[in-house]
Design an enzyme around this catalytic site. Sequence first.
Site, PDB file in Angstrom:
ATOM      1  CG  ASP A 143      -1.417   5.965  10.852  1.00  0.00           C
ATOM      2  OD1 ASP A 143      -1.249   7.073  10.298  1.00  0.00           O
ATOM      3  OD2 ASP A 143      -1.778   5.846  12.039  1.00  0.00           O
ATOM      4  CG  ASP A 192       1.713  10.193  14.818  1.00  0.00           C
ATOM      5  OD1 ASP A 192       2.931   9.923  14.820  1.00  0.00           O
ATOM      6  OD2 ASP A 192       1.273  11.314  14.511  1.00  0.00           O
TER       7      ASP A 192
END
Length: 177
Positions: free
Chosen positions: A7, A9
Amino acid sequence: MKLIILDRDGVINEDSDAFVKSVEEWIPLPGSIEAIARLSKAGWTVAVATNQSGLARGYFSEETLEAMHRRLRELVAEQGGRVDLIRHCPHAPDDGCDCRKPLSGLFRSIAEHYQVSLNGVPTVGDSLRDLQAGVAVGCRPYLVRTGKGAQTEQKALPEGTRVFDNLAAVVTHLLEN
């Protein structure tokens, strides 16, 4: 191929409830860039799967998102590594797409790109939806406590989720085992 799906952020860079809207707001978490470079130099293929509903909400443009990703790639390259693939969902939560995590469209896109099964592929996230999207296609879930990870750790996690302080700790674990 040794593939990992990250991922963005909260895992690679600081997260913001107000969205990361510019290159200036895109701030790498301590150790994350070096960790990606270490994986890459060890022969891993590094892919990123990221929800970016700020596009649909009009908070930033596709060009700005590409500039953030260019910055990520440049920083990793400066450390001798590379980010091989970045897939993003540009949709808002109510758009009805299949790519917005916790759905697995981004992961399927990565699998199709590399023509591989994702069974056992590590995926690293800071939210439940990151882990759910990966687990649905056979990935091995890793939760980091950065970003929203400390709050996520308090929830019921997918079976077999391993929890680490940050991306650097996940990478150290993967490279040592």
